[in-house]
Each structure stands twice: as C-alpha cells, then as structure tokens.
Design a protein around this motif. Sequence first.
Motif, PDB file in Angstrom:
ATOM      1  N   ARG A 214       0.862  -1.179   0.000  1.00  0.00           N
ATOM      2  CA  ARG A 214       0.000   0.000   0.000  1.00  0.00           C
ATOM      3  C   ARG A 214       0.900   1.231   0.000  1.00  0.00           C
ATOM      4  O   ARG A 214       1.706   1.425   0.919  1.00  0.00           O
ATOM      5  CB  ARG A 214      -0.900  -0.006   1.235  1.00  0.00           C
ATOM      6  CG  ARG A 214      -1.905   1.137   1.294  1.00  0.00           C
ATOM      7  CD  ARG A 214      -2.692   1.087   2.603  1.00  0.00           C
ATOM      8  NE  ARG A 214      -3.362  -0.194   2.760  1.00  0.00           N
ATOM      9  CZ  ARG A 214      -4.572  -0.472   2.306  1.00  0.00           C
ATOM     10  NH1 ARG A 214      -5.253   0.471   1.650  1.00  0.00           N
ATOM     11  NH2 ARG A 214      -5.111  -1.660   2.490  1.00  0.00           N
ATOM     12  N   GLY A 215       0.788   2.033  -1.046  1.00  0.00           N
ATOM     13  CA  GLY A 215       1.655   3.196  -1.084  1.00  0.00           C
ATOM     14  C   GLY A 215       1.406   4.079  -2.281  1.00  0.00           C
ATOM     15  O   GLY A 215       0.580   3.783  -3.151  1.00  0.00           O
ATOM     16  N   ASP A 216       2.134   5.189  -2.326  1.00  0.00           N
ATOM     17  CA  ASP A 216       1.996   6.224  -3.340  1.00  0.00           C
ATOM     18  C   ASP A 216       3.009   6.017  -4.454  1.00  0.00           C
ATOM     19  O   ASP A 216       4.151   5.628  -4.213  1.00  0.00           O
ATOM     20  CB  ASP A 216       2.203   7.590  -2.683  1.00  0.00           C
ATOM     21  CG  ASP A 216       2.149   8.733  -3.665  1.00  0.00           C
ATOM     22  OD1 ASP A 216       1.031   9.126  -4.035  1.00  0.00           O
ATOM     23  OD2 ASP A 216       3.225   9.203  -4.080  1.00  0.00           O
ATOM     24  N   LEU A 217       2.598   6.306  -5.681  1.00  0.00           N
ATOM     25  CA  LEU A 217       3.451   6.026  -6.833  1.00  0.00           C
ATOM     26  C   LEU A 217       4.666   6.938  -6.926  1.00  0.00           C
ATOM     27  O   LEU A 217       5.613   6.621  -7.664  1.00  0.00           O
ATOM     28  CB  LEU A 217       2.635   6.093  -8.116  1.00  0.00           C
ATOM     29  CG  LEU A 217       2.295   7.445  -8.745  1.00  0.00           C
ATOM     30  CD1 LEU A 217       1.630   7.231 -10.100  1.00  0.00           C
ATOM     31  CD2 LEU A 217       1.466   8.341  -7.875  1.00  0.00           C
ATOM     32  N   VAL A 218       4.670   8.030  -6.196  1.00  0.00           N
ATOM     33  CA  VAL A 218       5.847   8.901  -6.167  1.00  0.00           C
ATOM     34  C   VAL A 218       6.661   8.654  -4.908  1.00  0.00           C
ATOM     35  O   VAL A 218       7.859   8.346  -4.970  1.00  0.00           O
ATOM     36  CB  VAL A 218       5.437  10.389  -6.245  1.00  0.00           C
ATOM     37  CG1 VAL A 218       6.677  11.285  -6.121  1.00  0.00           C
ATOM     38  CG2 VAL A 218       4.711  10.677  -7.550  1.00  0.00           C
ATOM     39  N   ASP A 219       6.020   8.763  -3.761  1.00  0.00           N
ATOM     40  CA  ASP A 219       6.742   8.701  -2.496  1.00  0.00           C
ATOM     41  C   ASP A 219       7.334   7.328  -2.206  1.00  0.00           C
ATOM     42  O   ASP A 219       8.418   7.224  -1.613  1.00  0.00           O
ATOM     43  CB  ASP A 219       5.812   9.103  -1.341  1.00  0.00           C
ATOM     44  CG  ASP A 219       5.300  10.513  -1.475  1.00  0.00           C
ATOM     45  OD1 ASP A 219       5.972  11.326  -2.145  1.00  0.00           O
ATOM     46  OD2 ASP A 219       4.221  10.810  -0.920  1.00  0.00           O
ATOM     47  N   ALA A 247      -2.567  15.942 -12.222  1.00  0.00           N
ATOM     48  CA  ALA A 247      -1.521  16.291 -13.182  1.00  0.00           C
ATOM     49  C   ALA A 247      -0.172  16.541 -12.515  1.00  0.00           C
ATOM     50  O   ALA A 247       0.877  16.113 -13.020  1.00  0.00           O
ATOM     51  CB  ALA A 247      -1.953  17.508 -13.999  1.00  0.00           C
ATOM     52  N   ARG A 248      -0.144  17.235 -11.380  1.00  0.00           N
ATOM     53  CA  ARG A 248       1.140  17.521 -10.732  1.00  0.00           C
ATOM     54  C   ARG A 248       1.804  16.254 -10.233  1.00  0.00           C
ATOM     55  O   ARG A 248       3.028  16.096 -10.366  1.00  0.00           O
ATOM     56  CB  ARG A 248       0.931  18.505  -9.571  1.00  0.00           C
ATOM     57  CG  ARG A 248       0.626  19.932 -10.011  1.00  0.00           C
ATOM     58  CD  ARG A 248       0.566  20.862  -8.822  1.00  0.00           C
ATOM     59  NE  ARG A 248       0.296  22.239  -9.233  1.00  0.00           N
ATOM     60  CZ  ARG A 248       0.212  23.263  -8.386  1.00  0.00           C
ATOM     61  NH1 ARG A 248       0.377  23.068  -7.087  1.00  0.00           N
ATOM     62  NH2 ARG A 248      -0.044  24.480  -8.846  1.00  0.00           N
ATOM     63  N   ARG A 249       1.011  15.361  -9.665  1.00  0.00           N
ATOM     64  CA  ARG A 249       1.587  14.094  -9.188  1.00  0.00           C
ATOM     65  C   ARG A 249       2.029  13.238 -10.363  1.00  0.00           C
ATOM     66  O   ARG A 249       2.998  12.491 -10.278  1.00  0.00           O
ATOM     67  CB  ARG A 249       0.569  13.341  -8.338  1.00  0.00           C
ATOM     68  CG  ARG A 249       0.187  14.018  -7.055  1.00  0.00           C
ATOM     69  CD  ARG A 249       1.384  14.203  -6.151  1.00  0.00           C
ATOM     70  NE  ARG A 249       1.769  12.956  -5.484  1.00  0.00           N
ATOM     71  CZ  ARG A 249       2.877  12.815  -4.741  1.00  0.00           C
ATOM     72  NH1 ARG A 249       3.714  13.819  -4.608  1.00  0.00           N
ATOM     73  NH2 ARG A 249       3.144  11.663  -4.162  1.00  0.00           N
ATOM     74  N   ARG A 250       1.302  13.348 -11.473  1.00  0.00           N
ATOM     75  CA  ARG A 250       1.668  12.614 -12.685  1.00  0.00           C
ATOM     76  C   ARG A 250       3.059  13.052 -13.160  1.00  0.00           C
ATOM     77  O   ARG A 250       3.909  12.223 -13.501  1.00  0.00           O
ATOM     78  CB  ARG A 250       0.621  12.876 -13.761  1.00  0.00           C
ATOM     79  CG  ARG A 250       0.507  11.829 -14.834  1.00  0.00           C
ATOM     80  CD  ARG A 250      -0.577  12.233 -15.816  1.00  0.00           C
ATOM     81  NE  ARG A 250      -1.866  12.404 -15.166  1.00  0.00           N
ATOM     82  CZ  ARG A 250      -2.892  13.041 -15.694  1.00  0.00           C
ATOM     83  NH1 ARG A 250      -2.779  13.582 -16.900  1.00  0.00           N
ATOM     84  NH2 ARG A 250      -4.029  13.138 -15.046  1.00  0.00           N
ATOM     85  N   ALA A 251       3.285  14.357 -13.178  1.00  0.00           N
ATOM     86  CA  ALA A 251       4.586  14.875 -13.595  1.00  0.00           C
ATOM     87  C   ALA A 251       5.680  14.444 -12.628  1.00  0.00           C
ATOM     88  O   ALA A 251       6.796  14.095 -13.043  1.00  0.00           O
ATOM     89  CB  ALA A 251       4.531  16.397 -13.698  1.00  0.00           C
ATOM     90  N   THR A 272      -3.946  11.291 -21.407  1.00  0.00           N
ATOM     91  CA  THR A 272      -3.370  11.224 -20.073  1.00  0.00           C
ATOM     92  C   THR A 272      -1.857  11.389 -20.096  1.00  0.00           C
ATOM     93  O   THR A 272      -1.281  12.104 -19.272  1.00  0.00           O
ATOM     94  CB  THR A 272      -3.722   9.866 -19.428  1.00  0.00           C
ATOM     95  OG1 THR A 272      -5.135   9.735 -19.349  1.00  0.00           O
ATOM     96  CG2 THR A 272      -3.143   9.756 -18.028  1.00  0.00           C
ATOM     97  N   LEU A 273      -1.229  10.732 -21.032  1.00  0.00           N
ATOM     98  CA  LEU A 273       0.229  10.782 -21.166  1.00  0.00           C
ATOM     99  C   LEU A 273       0.531  11.093 -22.637  1.00  0.00           C
ATOM    100  O   LEU A 273       0.675  10.188 -23.455  1.00  0.00           O
ATOM    101  CB  LEU A 273       0.838   9.444 -20.746  1.00  0.00           C
ATOM    102  CG  LEU A 273       2.354   9.387 -20.545  1.00  0.00           C
ATOM    103  CD1 LEU A 273       2.801  10.416 -19.528  1.00  0.00           C
ATOM    104  CD2 LEU A 273       2.775   7.984 -20.094  1.00  0.00           C
ATOM    105  N   PRO A 274       0.590  12.375 -22.985  1.00  0.00           N
ATOM    106  CA  PRO A 274       0.703  12.750 -24.406  1.00  0.00           C
ATOM    107  C   PRO A 274       2.109  12.564 -24.970  1.00  0.00           C
ATOM    108  O   PRO A 274       3.105  12.622 -24.248  1.00  0.00           O
ATOM    109  CB  PRO A 274       0.304  14.225 -24.389  1.00  0.00           C
ATOM    110  CG  PRO A 274       0.629  14.704 -23.016  1.00  0.00           C
ATOM    111  CD  PRO A 274       0.429  13.536 -22.101  1.00  0.00           C
ATOM    112  N   TYR A 275       2.165  12.343 -26.277  1.00  0.00           N
ATOM    113  CA  TYR A 275       3.419  12.229 -27.017  1.00  0.00           C
ATOM    114  C   TYR A 275       3.302  13.057 -28.289  1.00  0.00           C
ATOM    115  O   TYR A 275       2.218  13.176 -28.868  1.00  0.00           O
ATOM    116  CB  TYR A 275       3.708  10.767 -27.389  1.00  0.00           C
ATOM    117  CG  TYR A 275       3.798   9.824 -26.222  1.00  0.00           C
ATOM    118  CD1 TYR A 275       4.991   9.625 -25.549  1.00  0.00           C
ATOM    119  CD2 TYR A 275       2.667   9.124 -25.795  1.00  0.00           C
ATOM    120  CE1 TYR A 275       5.071   8.752 -24.473  1.00  0.00           C
ATOM    121  CE2 TYR A 275       2.739   8.250 -24.711  1.00  0.00           C
ATOM    122  CZ  TYR A 275       3.945   8.068 -24.062  1.00  0.00           C
ATOM    123  OH  TYR A 275       4.015   7.208 -22.994  1.00  0.00           O
TER     124      TYR A 275
END
Length: 311
Positions: A214-219, A247-251, A272-275
């Motif tokens: 259980r956790g956050d994808l950044v932290d 969006a900020r957490r995505r970046a 969601t994730l542009p190219y």
Amino acid sequence: MPIADSFVTFAVREARGVSPTYERLCLAVARDDELLARLEQLPAASRQPNLLLGVTRLLGGPVDDPVAFHDWVLSHWQMVEAQLRTRTTQTNEAGRCAALLPVLAALPQPLALVEVGASAGLCLYPDRYAYRYGEHLVGVGEPLLECAAVGLSPPARRPEVVWRAGLDLTPLDVTDPADVAWLDALIWPEHTHRRARLRAAAAVAATDPPLLLRGDLVDDLPALAAQAPADATLVVFHTSVLYQVPARRRAAFIETVRGLPGHWIANEAPETLPYDGLPRPPDGALHHVLALDGTPLAWTRSHGQSVTWFA
C-alpha cells in the motif's frame, strides 16, 4: 469535462462495439438530469462512468435496462454514494499482458517487475499466462490471452521473471472473496470470457502471491524498486492508471520513474500521457499508447484485445 459528456464519451469511445448494454445505459445517464445532479455532488474522481456501473453491479442493481437502473440507483442512493466515495476503479485485466509481452520479451532477461497501480497484481504474471496472436501461440496454460496484432511479429517466448511487486493505494487480495467480487463487478456485463479469465488469472496469482504494498506512486516507488534483485533488469510499468492521478503528481511520477535504473513501460491513453507526432489511431475507439522509456511504440485497446505497432 461535464459529467454528461463523460458518459457520452464512455459510451461512444469505450463501450460502442464492445458492450451494447453499457453504451445504451451511459447514453441514458447522460440525459438523466436527476441522476446527474446527484453525481454533481461527488468529488470528480467518484463520478467516473465505469465506477458507477461497477458499484451498481457490486450491490446487485440492474444494468440491462436504463429505466430500472435509474429507479434502483436513486432509491438506493445512500448506499451507492457511500461506495462511490470510498472505491476507485481497479479493473485488473490480465489481458493487458498481451500488449506488454512484446516489449517485456525483448528486454535483457531476467526481469524484476514493479507495477504501479497494481490492484490485485494480476498483470504481474506475464511469464505464467499463454498467448495467441492470430495463429501464433506463445506458451501453454490458462488463462489464454488472445490479441489481434498488426505490424508486429509476436515474441517467440515468454519473459523470465525472477521478482515481482506492486504498488497501489488500496491493493486487493485475490484470496479475499470480497476483493475478487469487486474485480468481477468491474467487468462489463457481456464479457463472460473476461470473467473466466479473471478466475484463471486469480488462481495463478493465488498459488504464488505477489508482493503488494500500500503506497503512493511517487513517495514509495524508489524504496520498492530498490528491493529488486541487482542481477535482474528492473521494469516499472503501468496500464490505464495515470488518468486517476492529478496532473502535478503525474509529472512528479514521470520524473521519479525516469530517475530509476532499468526501464519504464507505460500503457496509457494519449490524453493522459501525451506524445508528440503520434500517428492516427486505427479507428475512433479509445486506444492507449504503449511506450518504452518515453518512446511510443504501438496503439493498444484497453483490455489488451489488440496491438497496432507503429514504431
């Protein structure tokens, strides 16, 4: 996006040609002022069409008739609202492994897998499932994942996975009947093949449960990735997850994952994730972009039913 528009988009881009029941139902919800007013009171993340549909199925409500759906949801709104506020869409479609397999098989072996937004971790077993790309078979066993491949030579063998782990805000347990019931409720009504696939994939995972934290994808991602064996190729991957991340957490996640050793596989919608410079998708349905280390490779359908390679 206005709530009504989100239901129309879901009906046209995702359900059309795939689930007539959900296409009809979502178009009806988009015109249902009373139900839309209830949804308007919820946080944005709780208004997703697939979440409302899944919660209704989980609670035993009808989804095959728009009028019956309207009456049931409104008469049971307190119960429905409580579920919408506490649950997230956690579709754990093992079929997505068929889209990931060509990339995973081409990386230096063996692999150490980390899935972000892992749900119950069913996509952490690409080495245990069997695949059919047209007439081409890869591996044997159950479940058998079928995928239409265009512009792609399917891999000759499955990857070698020596370590697997997942990260999720609310990980699910395939040995818990209540968690499996939620996964089942998220499968669309007509998709009996996906229900059979869920049961087969859950049986595979239950015999060798993955490490799910259980956790956050950044932290929490760097610490989990650091546990991977040093002599294996680290692969961090995710499928249809980032749309639920602000969006900020995505970046911040992209910066974090790029800083890790190994490789990063993303399979997300282009909104969601542009190219830059993507070719046109095969048709007007919702397609995801399969990418390796930030380089787009192919269009994929959301349940892994097709891959159109353009790299």
